[in-house]
Design an enzyme around this catalytic site. Structure first.
Site, PDB file in Angstrom:
ATOM      1  N   CYS A 386      39.717  39.811  39.760  1.00  0.00           N
ATOM      2  CA  CYS A 386      39.424  38.616  39.882  1.00  0.00           C
ATOM      3  C   CYS A 386      38.289  38.386  40.718  1.00  0.00           C
ATOM      4  O   CYS A 386      37.789  39.364  41.528  1.00  0.00           O
ATOM      5  CB  CYS A 386      40.800  37.673  40.249  1.00  0.00           C
ATOM      6  SG  CYS A 386      41.281  38.020  41.923  1.00  0.00           S
ATOM      7  N   HIS A 551      42.722  29.579  46.258  1.00  0.00           N
ATOM      8  CA  HIS A 551      42.048  30.035  47.482  1.00  0.00           C
ATOM      9  C   HIS A 551      40.529  30.289  47.371  1.00  0.00           C
ATOM     10  O   HIS A 551      39.839  29.745  46.197  1.00  0.00           O
ATOM     11  CB  HIS A 551      42.505  31.674  47.434  1.00  0.00           C
ATOM     12  CG  HIS A 551      42.210  32.405  46.085  1.00  0.00           C
ATOM     13  ND1 HIS A 551      43.035  32.315  44.969  1.00  0.00           N
ATOM     14  CD2 HIS A 551      41.207  33.048  45.619  1.00  0.00           C
ATOM     15  CE1 HIS A 551      42.557  32.925  43.895  1.00  0.00           C
ATOM     16  NE2 HIS A 551      41.554  33.554  44.076  1.00  0.00           N
TER      17      HIS A 551
END
Length: 630
Positions: A386, A551
């Site tokens: 990711c 995040h």
């Protein structure tokens, strides 16, 4: 293989074929619209008849659009090189026909891409240094020329024969007034997400040929008619129950004005009996078009009422609007009777389950076009990647690792990392579909699988059969990460970092709340919150099963002081795009200190079907803390 497995395999194959077929047409809808506008304006029966300007539409439908489709099909198989050879091959089938060769381009485009790919696989490594460009150019030209001749001599006549048979069958149905019967197949097919394949793969080629001859075609409006779906949604607005009734008005706007028909599919999946409303409605709409001589000049895509009106030729407005109104009325009446007689309790379970079924059918993991692992080679290294490598990929890797362990696969390393840090020896890389270009650039040697959710996907199913074929399963457990997560560190998640019973807010506000807890706890600097919002703008941090893990992006690592997590419980949920998160987990990670908790969460969500219910109904922070840490 049991019957359920066979059925699932057939269903998935049909869906893959449908996606591939629509993938050749959808990128080129602009060309269809341009052709439709030129035709609607300048043909003798158009709004501004002009014989000189009308000549521009002929080459577009005869050459441009088929070549674009052929290129797109070849490119889907083997990137730009496959697209070029696919276009060359398509030119051959176009030259041998006097009708728009859409079906021929859908055959020759992918075939051209496949043939040049096989050639490169066989000879690329044996090309002498310095001769690569020469060989590549001449091989593409020679193979393209051979395929063009094959298309001209063999494929073209076959397609023309099939076209004549199909046209005769359609004319037969029209002559005996049975054309409405196609709705018996079309309406259920749409619910299985074959809408684009049906519309662009079947009706568009027939419709364009009719449109050239008669100035319009009702085939453009068989699948695209928004009436059947609109009637069902209006029935839910008045007679639905629970969340289905509450969400229906918004779905009406998206479906009817936006043209996104998929929005009503979950309502049908929730109550399949509603197909008894869709099918008669579709039949009545087609019958109305046939009786009143309606139709469109070109495809209406998306199927919005605005697109339908824009593609309506002069003199057909009444017929087309009547077809939409009739279809809406029929589906509304029948759906209302079904809903009023239903004993449904009105809870949210049915609609949520239907949405999950829809998501599982439409958002299957999609493998990249190129199989780079030689058959027989043992798969040893799988990477979940990711943007930042700290959240979604960690949970996806943990969930897959758990499934592999249960299946008994051995000697397979499954780890996670940031896109830019994918190791050179990675064989298979799983990443979000919006990161596809970056992932392939970072690891060109690997095969790639792209998903929309890191937890809700079919990656294991895609890989399991190949792994069984390529590597012998042993009795010792494996599928472990290269670097095991550190032992649980109680400072990463503290009970005071868990907030429960929060009121619903926007997803931006939820992210800010999660980030502020991290700031107040001394885990991150204040600028980290802005990085969390930037990350959400790029790709949703919703990972599936009612959980979102916001995040910071990859540029925010310098803002992290220590690994930490914050957990927010929203019993009524927070919307992340089309999804609803009940648990929002803010993440700041240094190294792998936080991975133990993320692994626990991923395992819990994967193994416990009631995990989301337990989490959103927890009455104390201690309950959530224990679930995440033990």
């Amino acid at each position: 293989m049991n019957e359920n497995a066979k059925t699932n395999t057939i269903q998935e194959s049909i869906q893959v074929f449908g996606r591939f077929l629509s993938g050749m047409v959808m990128p080129n809808i602009g060309a269809f619209i341009a052709w439709g506008l030129l035709t609607a304006l300048f043909i003798p029966t158009g709004w501004l008849p002009n014989e000189y300007l009308a000549k521009a539409s002929g080459p577009m439908v005869q050459w441009l659009i088929p070549l674009l489709i052929g290129y797109s099909g070849g490119r889907a198989v083997y990137d730009h090189r496959g697209g070029v050879v696919g276009a060359i091959a398509t030119a051959g089938v176009i030259a041998g026909a006097d009708i728009p060769m859409f079906l021929g381009s859908m055959i020759m485009g992918p075939l051209g891409g496949w043939v040049i790919k096989k050639f490169d696989d066989a000879f690329q490594e044996s090309i002498p240094a310095g001769f690569e460009m020469l060989v590549n150019n001449f091989s593409a030209g020679i193979i393209g020329a051979i395929l063009a001749v094959l298309a001209y001599v063999v494929v073209g006549p076959i397609v023309l024969g099939l076209n004549n048979i199909l046209r005769a069958a359609v004319e037969f149905l029209v002559n005996i007034n049975l054309i409405p019967l196609v709705s018996i197949l079309v309406e259920p097919g749409k619910i299985l997400f074959l809408n684009n394949a049906i519309n662009h793969g079947i009706f568009t080629p027939i419709g364009i040929q009719e449109s050239q001859n008669f100035g319009k075609s009702l085939f453009f409006l068989i699948e695209a008619n928004p009436g059947p779906g609109l009637g069902v949604l209006l029935a839910f607005c008045l007679f639905g129950k629970g969340s289905a009734k509450g969400s229906a008005p918004g779905a009406v706007i998206i479906h009817f004005l936006g043209g996104i028909h998929e929005i009503y599919f979950p309502y049908i999946l929730m109550k399949p009996m509603l197909l008894l409303a869709l099918i008669p409605a579709g039949m009545c709409g087609v019958l109305t078009l046939h009786i009143l001589n309606g139709g469109l000049i070109a495809p209406a895509s998306p199927g919005s009422i605005f697109a339908v009106l824009a593609m309506t030729p002069k003199g057909a407005y009444f017929a087309n609007i009547a077809a939409v109104v009739v279809a809406t009325a029929v589906s509304f009446i029948i759906a209302s009777i079904i809903l009023k007689s239903s004993k449904d309790t009105g809870d949210n379970t049915a609609l949520e389950a239907a949405k999950a079924d829809m998501k599982s059918m439409k958002n299957l993991g999609k493998a990249s076009n190129e199989n780079k692992i030689i058959p027989g080679t043992q798969i040893k290294k799988i990477i979940y990647a990711c943007d930042a490598g700290m959240g979604s990929s960690a949970m996806g890797a943990s969930a897959l690792r758990n499934k592999f362990k249960k299946a008994g696969f051995t000697n397979i390393s499954i780890t996670n990392c940031a896109i830019e840090n994918i190791p050179a020896d990675a064989q298979i890389v799983v990443s979000h579909e919006k990161l596809a270009e970056r992932a392939e650039k970072a690891s060109p040697q690997a095969e790639h699988i792209f998903v929309t959710d890191f937890l809700q996907n079919n990656v294991f199913d895609l890989l399991a059969q190949r792994i069984r074929q390529n590597s012998a399963a042993a009795d010792v457990p494996a599928a472990v990460p290269d670097d095991k997560p550190a032992a649980f560190n109680g400072s990463v998640l503290k009970i005071e970092n868990i907030k429960i019973g929060l009121n619903t807010v926007s997803h931006d506000e939820a992210i800010k709340m999660a980030g502020q807890i991290l700031v107040d706890g001394g885990y991150v600097n204040n600028d980290y919150i802005a990085a969390m919002l930037r990350r959400e703008e790029q790709i949703s941090t919703y990972i599936g099963k009612g959980v979102s893990i916001p995040h910071g992006d990859s540029s925010a690592k310098g803002e992290i002081k220590a690994s930490g997590l914050s957990v927010l419980q929203f019993p009524q949920g927070v919307k992340f795009g089309d999804e609803t998160a009940y648990i929002v987990i803010g993440i700041a990670g240094i190294g792998n200190e936080h991975l133990t908790i993320l692994s626990n969460i991923a395992t819990m969500l994967d193994e416990n079907e009631n995990a989301v219910t337990i989490l959103k109904n927890a009455k104390t922070p201690q309950e959530i803390y224990d679930l995440f840490t033990k």
